[in-house]
Design a protein around this motif. Structure first.
Motif, PDB file in Angstrom:
ATOM      1  N   ALA A 113       0.804  -1.218   0.000  1.00 42.43           N
ATOM      2  CA  ALA A 113       0.000   0.000   0.000  1.00 42.43           C
ATOM      3  C   ALA A 113       0.840   1.272   0.000  1.00 42.43           C
ATOM      4  O   ALA A 113       0.306   2.362  -0.218  1.00 42.43           O
ATOM      5  N   CYS A 114       2.121   1.147   0.203  1.00 42.96           N
ATOM      6  CA  CYS A 114       3.005   2.306   0.316  1.00 42.96           C
ATOM      7  C   CYS A 114       3.146   2.999  -1.043  1.00 42.96           C
ATOM      8  O   CYS A 114       3.312   2.348  -2.071  1.00 42.96           O
ATOM      9  N   ALA A 115       3.107   4.310  -1.024  1.00 47.66           N
ATOM     10  CA  ALA A 115       3.270   5.093  -2.254  1.00 47.66           C
ATOM     11  C   ALA A 115       4.674   4.902  -2.806  1.00 47.66           C
ATOM     12  O   ALA A 115       5.616   4.631  -2.065  1.00 47.66           O
ATOM     13  N   ASP A 116       4.809   5.053  -4.117  1.00 48.85           N
ATOM     14  CA  ASP A 116       6.116   4.927  -4.766  1.00 48.85           C
ATOM     15  C   ASP A 116       7.142   5.821  -4.087  1.00 48.85           C
ATOM     16  O   ASP A 116       6.900   7.011  -3.883  1.00 48.85           O
ATOM     17  N   GLY A 117       8.266   5.234  -3.724  1.00 47.78           N
ATOM     18  CA  GLY A 117       9.342   5.987  -3.094  1.00 47.78           C
ATOM     19  C   GLY A 117       9.097   6.315  -1.636  1.00 47.78           C
ATOM     20  O   GLY A 117       9.929   6.941  -0.998  1.00 47.78           O
ATOM     21  N   GLY A 118       7.972   5.897  -1.105  1.00 49.90           N
ATOM     22  CA  GLY A 118       7.638   6.195   0.282  1.00 49.90           C
ATOM     23  C   GLY A 118       8.274   5.212   1.242  1.00 49.90           C
ATOM     24  O   GLY A 118       9.007   4.309   0.854  1.00 49.90           O
ATOM     25  N   GLY A 119       7.969   5.391   2.496  1.00 44.36           N
ATOM     26  CA  GLY A 119       8.541   4.525   3.505  1.00 44.36           C
ATOM     27  C   GLY A 119       7.516   4.061   4.510  1.00 44.36           C
ATOM     28  O   GLY A 119       6.411   4.583   4.581  1.00 44.36           O
ATOM     29  N   ILE A 120       7.907   3.077   5.277  1.00 45.27           N
ATOM     30  CA  ILE A 120       7.071   2.521   6.329  1.00 45.27           C
ATOM     31  C   ILE A 120       7.748   2.812   7.654  1.00 45.27           C
ATOM     32  O   ILE A 120       8.926   2.503   7.841  1.00 45.27           O
ATOM     33  N   ALA A 121       7.006   3.424   8.557  1.00 44.92           N
ATOM     34  CA  ALA A 121       7.505   3.713   9.899  1.00 44.92           C
ATOM     35  C   ALA A 121       6.876   2.711  10.861  1.00 44.92           C
ATOM     36  O   ALA A 121       5.660   2.525  10.863  1.00 44.92           O
ATOM     37  N   LEU A 122       7.708   2.063  11.651  1.00 41.99           N
ATOM     38  CA  LEU A 122       7.238   1.072  12.617  1.00 41.99           C
ATOM     39  C   LEU A 122       7.336   1.631  14.029  1.00 41.99           C
ATOM     40  O   LEU A 122       8.379   2.124  14.436  1.00 41.99           O
ATOM     41  N   ASP A 123       6.250   1.523  14.768  1.00 41.14           N
ATOM     42  CA  ASP A 123       6.230   1.885  16.180  1.00 41.14           C
ATOM     43  C   ASP A 123       6.168   0.587  16.967  1.00 41.14           C
ATOM     44  O   ASP A 123       5.160  -0.109  16.962  1.00 41.14           O
ATOM     45  N   LEU A 124       7.278   0.242  17.609  1.00 40.94           N
ATOM     46  CA  LEU A 124       7.360  -0.983  18.407  1.00 40.94           C
ATOM     47  C   LEU A 124       7.290  -0.701  19.905  1.00 40.94           C
ATOM     48  O   LEU A 124       7.599  -1.574  20.711  1.00 40.94           O
ATOM     49  N   SER A 125       6.882   0.505  20.264  1.00 42.19           N
ATOM     50  CA  SER A 125       6.913   0.893  21.678  1.00 42.19           C
ATOM     51  C   SER A 125       5.972   0.061  22.545  1.00 42.19           C
ATOM     52  O   SER A 125       6.162  -0.018  23.756  1.00 42.19           O
ATOM     53  N   GLN A 126       4.986  -0.594  21.949  1.00 39.27           N
ATOM     54  CA  GLN A 126       4.038  -1.396  22.718  1.00 39.27           C
ATOM     55  C   GLN A 126       4.290  -2.898  22.576  1.00 39.27           C
ATOM     56  O   GLN A 126       3.461  -3.711  22.959  1.00 39.27           O
ATOM     57  N   VAL A 127       5.442  -3.262  22.035  1.00 37.43           N
ATOM     58  CA  VAL A 127       5.818  -4.671  21.936  1.00 37.43           C
ATOM     59  C   VAL A 127       6.335  -5.111  23.306  1.00 37.43           C
ATOM     60  O   VAL A 127       7.234  -4.493  23.867  1.00 37.43           O
ATOM     61  N   THR A 128       5.755  -6.178  23.824  1.00 32.50           N
ATOM     62  CA  THR A 128       6.131  -6.649  25.156  1.00 32.50           C
ATOM     63  C   THR A 128       7.167  -7.764  25.110  1.00 32.50           C
ATOM     64  O   THR A 128       7.827  -8.046  26.102  1.00 32.50           O
ATOM     65  N   PHE A 129       7.308  -8.423  23.954  1.00 33.15           N
ATOM     66  CA  PHE A 129       8.259  -9.514  23.806  1.00 33.15           C
ATOM     67  C   PHE A 129       8.554  -9.690  22.324  1.00 33.15           C
ATOM     68  O   PHE A 129       7.658  -9.590  21.492  1.00 33.15           O
ATOM     69  N   CYS A 130       9.807  -9.948  22.000  1.00 39.72           N
ATOM     70  CA  CYS A 130      10.177 -10.234  20.616  1.00 39.72           C
ATOM     71  C   CYS A 130      11.308 -11.245  20.632  1.00 39.72           C
ATOM     72  O   CYS A 130      12.368 -10.985  21.206  1.00 39.72           O
ATOM     73  N   ASP A 131      11.063 -12.398  20.003  1.00 38.81           N
ATOM     74  CA  ASP A 131      12.111 -13.409  19.920  1.00 38.81           C
ATOM     75  C   ASP A 131      12.718 -13.379  18.517  1.00 38.81           C
ATOM     76  O   ASP A 131      12.431 -12.494  17.715  1.00 38.81           O
ATOM     77  N   SER A 132      13.550 -14.360  18.228  1.00 38.51           N
ATOM     78  CA  SER A 132      14.244 -14.376  16.935  1.00 38.51           C
ATOM     79  C   SER A 132      13.262 -14.517  15.765  1.00 38.51           C
ATOM     80  O   SER A 132      13.503 -13.980  14.684  1.00 38.51           O
ATOM     81  N   THR A 133      12.143 -15.184  15.982  1.00 39.94           N
ATOM     82  CA  THR A 133      11.149 -15.310  14.916  1.00 39.94           C
ATOM     83  C   THR A 133      10.559 -13.947  14.584  1.00 39.94           C
ATOM     84  O   THR A 133      10.411 -13.591  13.413  1.00 39.94           O
ATOM     85  N   GLY A 134      10.224 -13.178  15.598  1.00 43.87           N
ATOM     86  CA  GLY A 134       9.698 -11.830  15.377  1.00 43.87           C
ATOM     87  C   GLY A 134      10.713 -10.940  14.690  1.00 43.87           C
ATOM     88  O   GLY A 134      10.385 -10.192  13.761  1.00 43.87           O
TER      89      GLY A 134
END
Length: 101
Positions: free
Chosen positions: A26-47
């Protein structure tokens, strides 16, 4: 902006990948994706692998993918694994000096 909440692990990996790939599509041509991970409580190697896979796809489609916020656990994981610098800057900055196979 894509806000990710909860645990990023083997249970949520397929759903996370699907959502991130949809955001990339869905991202526009040349655009970017910003990720907010501030509410992630756990992330393992799979994530982390899903984030890296999505980043690689975004770059392949000429988009950037940056992490704008991460909680203490996410920040520690990104820094410990050396992945943090991969999610900053522009496509050119991200690709310089990298050896992705």
């Amino acid at each position: 902006m894509v806000t990710i909440r909860g645990e990023l692990d083997i249970v949520s990996a397929t759903y996370l990948r699907t959502c991130l790939f949809q955001a990339i599509t869905a991202c526009a041509d040349g655009g970017g994706i910003a990720l907010d991970l501030s509410q992630v409580t756990f992330c393992d190697s799979t994530g982390l692998n899903v984030l890296l896979l999505a980043r690689r796809r975004a770059l392949g489609e000429h988009h950037t993918m940056v992490i704008t916020a991460a909680g203490p656990q996410g920040t520690r994981l990104l820094e410990t694994t050396g992945a943090a610098p991969l999610f900053t800057g522009t496509t050119r900055q991200l690709n310089s000096g990298e050896n992705e196979t």
